[in-house]
Structures are given as structure tokens and as C-alpha cells.
Design a protein around this motif. Structure first.
Motif, mmCIF file in Angstrom:
data_model
loop_
_atom_site.group_PDB
_atom_site.id
_atom_site.type_symbol
_atom_site.label_atom_id
_atom_site.label_comp_id
_atom_site.label_asym_id
_atom_site.label_seq_id
_atom_site.Cartn_x
_atom_site.Cartn_y
_atom_site.Cartn_z
ATOM 1 N N THR A 94 34.761 55.228 35.037
ATOM 2 C CA THR A 94 35.326 56.082 36.084
ATOM 3 C C THR A 94 36.348 55.305 36.911
ATOM 4 N N TRP A 95 36.008 54.061 37.266
ATOM 5 C CA TRP A 95 36.958 53.218 38.003
ATOM 6 C C TRP A 95 38.245 53.038 37.194
ATOM 7 N N SER A 96 38.123 52.821 35.891
ATOM 8 C CA SER A 96 39.295 52.596 35.035
ATOM 9 C C SER A 96 40.169 53.840 34.965
ATOM 10 N N HIS A 97 39.544 55.005 34.835
ATOM 11 C CA HIS A 97 40.333 56.246 34.814
ATOM 12 C C HIS A 97 41.001 56.491 36.169
ATOM 13 N N PHE A 98 40.319 56.113 37.247
ATOM 14 C CA PHE A 98 40.932 56.239 38.566
ATOM 15 C C PHE A 98 42.164 55.343 38.675
ATOM 16 N N MET A 99 42.089 54.117 38.120
ATOM 17 C CA MET A 99 43.245 53.223 38.141
ATOM 18 C C MET A 99 44.414 53.828 37.377
ATOM 19 N N LYS A 100 44.130 54.484 36.255
ATOM 20 C CA LYS A 100 45.204 55.153 35.512
ATOM 21 C C LYS A 100 45.832 56.255 36.369
ATOM 22 N N SER A 101 45.009 57.001 37.079
ATOM 23 C CA SER A 101 45.540 58.038 37.967
ATOM 24 C C SER A 101 46.375 57.433 39.078
ATOM 25 N N LEU A 102 45.912 56.306 39.609
ATOM 26 C CA LEU A 102 46.648 55.650 40.690
ATOM 27 C C LEU A 102 48.013 55.170 40.204
ATOM 28 N N VAL A 103 48.076 54.682 38.964
ATOM 29 C CA VAL A 103 49.367 54.277 38.391
ATOM 30 C C VAL A 103 50.336 55.457 38.402
ATOM 31 N N ARG A 104 49.837 56.626 38.020
ATOM 32 C CA ARG A 104 50.714 57.808 37.917
ATOM 33 C C ARG A 104 51.044 58.427 39.265
ATOM 34 N N ILE A 153 29.692 40.167 45.170
ATOM 35 C CA ILE A 153 30.041 41.467 45.765
ATOM 36 C C ILE A 153 31.163 42.143 44.975
ATOM 37 N N ASP A 154 31.288 41.788 43.700
ATOM 38 C CA ASP A 154 32.281 42.435 42.841
ATOM 39 C C ASP A 154 31.828 43.865 42.562
ATOM 40 N N VAL A 155 32.638 44.845 42.979
ATOM 41 C CA VAL A 155 32.282 46.253 42.758
ATOM 42 C C VAL A 155 32.861 46.795 41.461
ATOM 43 N N ILE A 156 33.678 46.005 40.776
ATOM 44 C CA ILE A 156 34.258 46.447 39.508
ATOM 45 C C ILE A 156 33.339 46.026 38.368
ATOM 46 N N THR A 157 33.245 44.741 38.124
ATOM 47 C CA THR A 157 32.337 44.216 37.101
ATOM 48 C C THR A 157 31.146 43.599 37.827
ATOM 49 N N ALA A 175 40.294 25.152 21.403
ATOM 50 C CA ALA A 175 40.464 25.004 22.844
ATOM 51 C C ALA A 175 39.272 25.581 23.576
ATOM 52 N N HIS A 176 39.009 25.043 24.761
ATOM 53 C CA HIS A 176 38.165 25.755 25.709
ATOM 54 C C HIS A 176 38.943 27.006 26.128
ATOM 55 N N VAL A 177 38.275 28.145 26.196
ATOM 56 C CA VAL A 177 38.949 29.400 26.521
ATOM 57 C C VAL A 177 38.323 29.996 27.775
ATOM 58 N N ALA A 178 39.165 30.324 28.748
ATOM 59 C CA ALA A 178 38.710 30.975 29.978
ATOM 60 C C ALA A 178 39.460 32.288 30.146
ATOM 61 N N GLY A 179 38.725 33.348 30.426
ATOM 62 C CA GLY A 179 39.353 34.643 30.662
ATOM 63 C C GLY A 179 38.691 35.346 31.827
ATOM 64 N N PHE A 180 39.449 36.180 32.529
ATOM 65 C CA PHE A 180 38.859 36.944 33.625
ATOM 66 C C PHE A 180 39.131 38.429 33.436
ATOM 67 N N SER A 181 38.158 39.227 33.813
ATOM 68 C CA SER A 181 38.248 40.679 33.735
ATOM 69 C C SER A 181 38.637 41.092 32.310
ATOM 70 N N GLY A 182 39.701 41.879 32.144
ATOM 71 C CA GLY A 182 40.103 42.260 30.798
ATOM 72 C C GLY A 182 40.367 41.065 29.903
ATOM 73 N N GLY A 183 40.835 39.969 30.504
ATOM 74 C CA GLY A 183 41.061 38.752 29.729
ATOM 75 C C GLY A 183 39.777 38.144 29.218
ATOM 76 N N SER A 184 38.657 38.378 29.913
ATOM 77 C CA SER A 184 37.372 37.867 29.432
ATOM 78 C C SER A 184 36.905 38.643 28.202
#
Length: 260
Positions: free
Chosen positions: A120-130, A206-210, A79-88
Motif C-alpha cells: 500500500t505504501w508503494s502504491h501511494f508513492m506511485k500516486s505521489l509521483v503522478r 522506528i522505520d515505518v516502511i520496512t 566483493a562485500h555487498v551492501a544494499g539499502f531498501s530496494g537496493g537490499s
């Protein structure tokens, strides 16, 4: 393990792989807009939506093997495979671990390995979850990075938040953190040159994550990969400007199918 999967359309096969917490519904614009030309398969990643995470431990390798199992269970040879962010990143690993299943790659908002900023952004997201006092507050914080100011100002983000809040199949906070942990230390940079598959890498200007330089690093590693920046767009242009995104990806796939 049962993986929630939905399929729509007729034509060459396409597998869609979502990112953090994203379910089949995150690809609705593609399921609607591309199903006239392709048979699209989308699924809920392990630990998201309607797919359980039985052992509570996640790795990108496990998630890539899940994607391979979806294809094999449906009798899809490739298949053609398309993923975004973690899915990529999962899509990259799928192509590395199961190369015969992947005809091409579309990698939106991707990376080879997290740099200190993205970690750092990823660890911040984990903190935000909690620490977030409500699901709405968590979503508002997350979406500041995910969507453009345009989408915040024109009401799109509010609409997305209401849809997420109404979605009955909630992801457990521990599964959100497990998905982030699986990505933080994953690194494909040394193995990407092994890939021999047509690849389109798309970045939001203007993606500030990736940020675009992270996406470009992926394209630079994959022989023959095409890299393009969607100016003025953020992390998820396939949702914000779906007609434009679909047309670009359709043109990429049509070129490959015509050549085949």
C-alpha cells in the motif's frame, strides 16, 4: 548498456547498491568514511541518475544482473555487498543469481516479500509521483517516511531536499514508477535459505516502511544471518548516523576478512 560507476579507496572490495531513485551520492558518507579501509564501488541503478533505462522495463533480476556486470567490468572477482531498501532486495538477488561474486551481505531496511502494508505504501508513492504538484512536494511527502522526526526538526531533511533539487540528473517519473513496480511483486522468501554467505541484516527501530519484523524475516531465512535493530533510527541510518553505521559494518567486514 553504460552504467555510471564511481570507485574510491583501497583494500577489500565493497559494492554499494542504492534504493529508489538513489544515485552514487546517496552513499557519500560511506565513500568518505570507509575508503581508508576498503575499495568502494557505487553506481547509479538503471533508470536513475546518469544510467539510462533503454527499454523502460525493469525487474529486480535485471537490476541484479546490472550489479554483476559492474563487478565483472571492473575485474572484481568478489566483493562485500551492501544494499539499502530496494537496493537490499537487489543485493539478495545478486547473491542468489551470481553467488560467486558475493563475499558477504549487509542488508539495510530490507524484506523478503512486500506485505499488504508495504504494498500500500508503494502504491501511494506511485500516486505521489503522478499527483504531486512539484518535485519539492513529492520529496517532502516521501521523506516523512524515510527520515526520523529528529532529522526533520534539525534541518537535515531540508538540506537533503535542496541537494536533490539541485542535482542535474533528474530521474523520469516513469522510471520511478518502474522501479517501484519491479519491487512490488518480487519475492525471495523461498530461495533465501539457499544462500551460504555471511549476512548482517540491519533495521531501523522506528522505520515505518520496512519495519523491523520485515527485516527479521530476511535474517530468519538466511542461514547464520545476524539481525540487529538500530533503536531510534528510521529507514536510512547510514545517512542519519553514518559514523555509527560505518563502524558497525566495518566491524562485520573486518571479522570476515580476518577469518579469511
Amino acid at each position: 548498456m553504460a552504467i555510471w560507476t564511481e570507485q574510491m579507496g583501497k583494500g577489500p572490495d565493497v559494492l554499494l547498491i542504492g534504493g529508489l531513485g538513489d544515485t552514487v551520492e546517496s552513499w557519500q558518507f560511506q565513500l568518505d568514511g570507509l575508503s581508508g579501509d576498503y575499495r568502494l564501488t557505487a553506481f547509479d541503478n538503471r533508470g536513475a541518475g546518469r544510467t539510462a533505462n533503454p527499454d523502460g522495463v525493469l525487474s529486480v533480476n535485471v537490476l541484479a544482473d546490472d550489479a554483476a556486470e559492474v563487478l565483472r567490468a571492473l575485474g572484481i572477482g568478489s566483493a562485500h555487498v551492501a544494499g539499502f531498501s530496494g537496493g537490499s532486495v537487489i543485493a539478495q538477488e545478486l547473491a542468489l543469481r551470481h553467488p560467486g561474486l558475493v563475499r558477504s551481505l549487509v542488508l539495510q531496511s530490507t524484506w523478503t516479500a512486500m506485505d499488504p502494508y508495504l504494498k500500500t505504501w508503494s502504491h501511494f508513492m506511485k500516486s505521489l509521483v503522478r499527483e504531486a504538484s512539484s518535485e519539492r512536494l513529492f520529496l517532502e511527502g516521501l521523506f516523512l517516511s524515510v527520515y526520523t522526526p529528529r532529522a526533520h526538526n534539525d534541518g537535515t531533511v531540508n538540506q537533503v531536499i535542496e541537494e536533490v533539487l539541485a542535482f542535474p540528473h533528474k530521474q523520469r517519473s516513469e522510471d520511478v514508477e518502474a522501479f517501484i513496480d519491479a519491487l512490488i511483486d518480487h519475492d525471495t522468501s523461498e530461495r533465501l535459505p539457499q544462500l551460504n554467505v555471511p549476512t548482517l541484516v540491519l533495521a531501523g527501530g522506528i522505520d515505518v516502511i520496512t519495519r523491523p519484523e520485515l527485516c527479521r524475516a530476511v535474517a530468519d531465512k538466511i542461514p547464520g544471518a545476524v539481525f540487529e535493530v538500530m533503536e531510534g533510527e528510521a529507514h536510512q541510518p547510514f545517512q542519519e548516523v553514518p559514523d555509527r553505521w560505518n563502524e558497525r559494518v566495518r566491524a562485520f567486514w573486518r571479522g570476515l576478512d580476518a577469518g579469511a
